[in-house]
Scaffold this motif. Sequence first.
Motif, mmCIF file in Angstrom:
data_model
loop_
_atom_site.group_PDB
_atom_site.id
_atom_site.type_symbol
_atom_site.label_atom_id
_atom_site.label_comp_id
_atom_site.label_asym_id
_atom_site.label_seq_id
_atom_site.Cartn_x
_atom_site.Cartn_y
_atom_site.Cartn_z
ATOM 1 N N MET A 183 0.689 -1.295 0.125
ATOM 2 C CA MET A 183 -0.041 0.294 -0.056
ATOM 3 C C MET A 183 0.491 1.033 0.042
ATOM 4 N N PRO A 184 -0.079 2.155 -0.348
ATOM 5 C CA PRO A 184 1.117 3.269 -0.467
ATOM 6 C C PRO A 184 1.345 4.057 0.691
ATOM 7 N N LYS A 185 2.279 4.389 1.025
ATOM 8 C CA LYS A 185 2.637 5.018 2.631
ATOM 9 C C LYS A 185 1.169 6.424 3.070
ATOM 10 N N ASP A 186 1.229 5.580 4.167
ATOM 11 C CA ASP A 186 0.060 7.522 5.054
ATOM 12 C C ASP A 186 -1.235 7.282 4.579
ATOM 13 N N VAL A 187 -1.861 6.025 3.587
ATOM 14 C CA VAL A 187 -2.689 6.475 2.916
ATOM 15 C C VAL A 187 -3.595 6.202 4.230
ATOM 16 N N VAL A 188 -3.440 6.090 5.255
ATOM 17 C CA VAL A 188 -4.574 5.398 6.706
ATOM 18 C C VAL A 188 -4.374 6.794 6.939
ATOM 19 N N GLN A 189 -3.642 8.199 7.144
ATOM 20 C CA GLN A 189 -3.604 9.557 7.669
ATOM 21 C C GLN A 189 -4.188 10.278 6.286
ATOM 22 N N LYS A 190 -4.319 10.021 5.593
ATOM 23 C CA LYS A 190 -4.256 11.074 4.101
ATOM 24 C C LYS A 190 -5.982 10.794 4.318
ATOM 25 N N ASN A 191 -6.371 9.355 4.535
ATOM 26 C CA ASN A 191 -7.804 9.779 4.181
ATOM 27 C C ASN A 191 -7.993 10.499 5.538
ATOM 28 N N ASP A 192 -7.470 9.522 6.928
ATOM 29 C CA ASP A 192 -8.836 10.327 8.042
ATOM 30 C C ASP A 192 -8.517 11.334 7.713
ATOM 31 N N LYS A 193 -7.515 12.312 7.192
ATOM 32 C CA LYS A 193 -7.271 14.064 7.034
ATOM 33 C C LYS A 193 -8.633 14.488 5.582
ATOM 34 N N ASP A 194 -8.659 13.429 4.867
ATOM 35 C CA ASP A 194 -9.915 14.329 3.906
ATOM 36 C C ASP A 194 -11.608 13.775 4.644
ATOM 37 N N LEU A 195 -11.394 12.359 5.387
ATOM 38 C CA LEU A 195 -12.621 12.176 6.400
ATOM 39 C C LEU A 195 -12.774 13.655 7.360
ATOM 40 N N GLN A 196 -12.258 14.370 7.307
ATOM 41 C CA GLN A 196 -11.963 15.140 8.266
ATOM 42 C C GLN A 196 -12.686 16.910 7.796
ATOM 43 N N ASN A 197 -12.040 16.391 6.863
ATOM 44 C CA ASN A 197 -12.540 17.672 5.538
ATOM 45 C C ASN A 197 -14.109 17.601 5.589
ATOM 46 N N LEU A 198 -13.871 16.441 5.224
ATOM 47 C CA LEU A 198 -15.108 15.861 4.790
ATOM 48 C C LEU A 198 -17.100 16.457 5.963
ATOM 49 N N ILE A 199 -16.373 16.258 6.878
ATOM 50 C CA ILE A 199 -16.772 16.114 8.426
ATOM 51 C C ILE A 199 -17.363 17.888 8.329
ATOM 52 N N THR A 200 -16.356 18.693 8.373
ATOM 53 C CA THR A 200 -16.593 20.322 8.541
ATOM 54 C C THR A 200 -17.262 20.352 7.017
ATOM 55 N N GLU A 201 -17.376 20.250 6.075
ATOM 56 C CA GLU A 201 -18.111 20.102 4.800
ATOM 57 C C GLU A 201 -19.399 20.564 4.972
ATOM 58 N N ILE A 202 -19.878 19.288 5.561
ATOM 59 C CA ILE A 202 -20.693 18.907 5.841
ATOM 60 C C ILE A 202 -21.454 19.332 7.418
ATOM 61 N N GLU A 203 -20.373 20.066 8.070
ATOM 62 C CA GLU A 203 -21.082 20.971 9.469
ATOM 63 C C GLU A 203 -21.870 22.204 9.097
ATOM 64 N N LYS A 204 -20.920 22.602 7.672
ATOM 65 C CA LYS A 204 -21.015 23.968 7.311
ATOM 66 C C LYS A 204 -22.434 23.400 6.911
ATOM 67 N N HIS A 205 -22.369 23.105 5.957
ATOM 68 C CA HIS A 205 -23.452 21.876 5.001
ATOM 69 C C HIS A 205 -25.238 22.619 5.789
ATOM 70 N N ILE A 206 -25.012 21.969 7.299
ATOM 71 C CA ILE A 206 -25.947 21.601 7.975
ATOM 72 C C ILE A 206 -26.456 23.091 8.919
ATOM 73 N N GLU A 207 -26.039 23.922 8.519
ATOM 74 C CA GLU A 207 -25.647 25.367 9.501
ATOM 75 C C GLU A 207 -26.735 26.024 8.202
ATOM 76 N N THR A 208 -27.285 25.434 7.214
ATOM 77 C CA THR A 208 -27.674 26.311 6.360
ATOM 78 C C THR A 208 -29.207 25.765 6.551
ATOM 79 N N ALA A 209 -29.663 24.986 7.098
ATOM 80 C CA ALA A 209 -30.738 23.871 6.607
ATOM 81 C C ALA A 209 -32.195 25.087 7.922
ATOM 82 N N ASN A 210 -31.286 26.012 8.537
ATOM 83 C CA ASN A 210 -32.432 26.827 8.666
ATOM 84 C C ASN A 210 -32.970 27.703 8.138
ATOM 85 N N SER A 211 -32.269 28.687 6.921
ATOM 86 C CA SER A 211 -32.380 29.097 6.265
ATOM 87 C C SER A 211 -33.340 28.225 5.029
ATOM 88 N N ALA A 212 -33.496 27.404 4.985
ATOM 89 C CA ALA A 212 -34.474 26.506 3.595
ATOM 90 C C ALA A 212 -35.705 26.941 4.756
#
Length: 437
Positions: A183-212
Amino acid sequence: MKTINTIFALSSAYGKAGVSVFRISGESSYEILSTLSNGKKFQPNVMKFTNIYHPKTGILLDSCMAVFFKGPASYTGEDTVELYTHGSIAVIDSIYDALSQFKNARLAEKGEFTKKAFLNNKLDLTQVEAVADLIDAETESQRKLALSNTNGNASKLYNSWRERLVKILAWCEASIDFSDDEMPKDVVQKNDKDLQNLITEIEKHIETANSAQLIKQGLKVAIIGKPNVGKSSIFNKIIGENKAIVSNIAGTTRDIVDASLDIDGFKVNISDTAGLNEKTNDRIEKKGIKKAIDTAKKADIKIYMIDGIRSFNENMVDDDTIVLFNKIDKKQVANMPKNIIPISVKSGENWNKFWNIFTKKIKSKMQNSADVTLTQQRYKNALNNCIEFLRMAIKEQEIDLKAENLRLASDEIGSITGKIYFNELLDKIFSSFCLGK
Ligand SMILES: Nc1nc2c(ncn2[C@@H]2O[C@H](COP(=O)(O)OP(=O)(O)O)[C@@H](O)[C@H]2O)c(=O)[nH]1
Ligand SMILES: [Mg+2]
């Protein structure tokens, strides 16, 4: 027994109108059109003038325009016919009667045309729900909000998130099968970082629920203040009718008087309330005052009205409050504090100034409706669940359990668009539709 899968319904409202539209969808739709029109031939997508005859009695029912769409190039994805008849109740009834004579067709259920479109992959669930919202839209902002998702904006966003997750999942599954050196080196760390970024994006998106929610249900505005300051007068002036009783007798408005209106394309629910009269011993008036305070607490914007500086109570004012000093046709005040707008509801003095501030405040509460895709509570629930699974996936050391959490997270997003769906959910969504859609 063979199930009848050709359906028909009146797609426009039942009643007197210029034109009424019937839809027929399914494998027998062309044959039905052909029979109704005494064997006329129709090219796909070409609208044609035709007489329509009753299939049993041969009686002429109406002269109308008819069009045939060859599946899958139709709304439902199946062969579809649309009839544009004269919009009279008698014509509608006679055509319903004619269509009921066909053994190979039946009346559609609510939302069944759109359900077929979903099952034939013409629309995903976010588009289906947007169609329902578009039909219900009363204001410009509601129209924009719904149209954005009808065009697939929500689908694009949620599909892109799901694809990102599936890619990471693929890496996890690969590392179950391969040894670490392969396996490529650091793949787990890189994936975890991507998942963390996705969480941040989703959380930001959830904040717009009140607008709708605000756009769909309307912004709440409460008019509050002491008795006799002119609350009911301004309420009537804003809504453009004499709905609340205006009088110089304190305690006239005792219950909440509500109205909904469209202000610059936004739905606004405005409430006139009982005057805040601390001295009263009247039980009913006291109840009204309690209701007024509750309404003010729930309001997105408050209009706090006074007619004398001495009665001004700073504690009533927050960032969402507009303070009006009314009746300046009767008395002018020198050195009016800056945050108080002098006005006369009666003479209209300073009305435009108030209106500009009021509408600006309304707009500042509303995100641009075309940018909001989180339009349903169920999306918010699914996204919150998704975040939970993503957090567990990041924490998990065991690679197969990590993969399982990622699968669950991606299924949560899939349930929004209908990539993963349950009959229960479908029944709930389509039951809110009207007939013929
Ligand atoms: N002079 C003057 N009287 C007003 C004005 N606005 C309302 N009033 C009068 O004030 C009284 C109380 O008004 P109302 O709207 O019922 O007050 P509320 O008790 O706060 O709802 C009525 O007699 C109105 O005609 C105004 O701008 N100027
Ligand atoms: Mg009143």
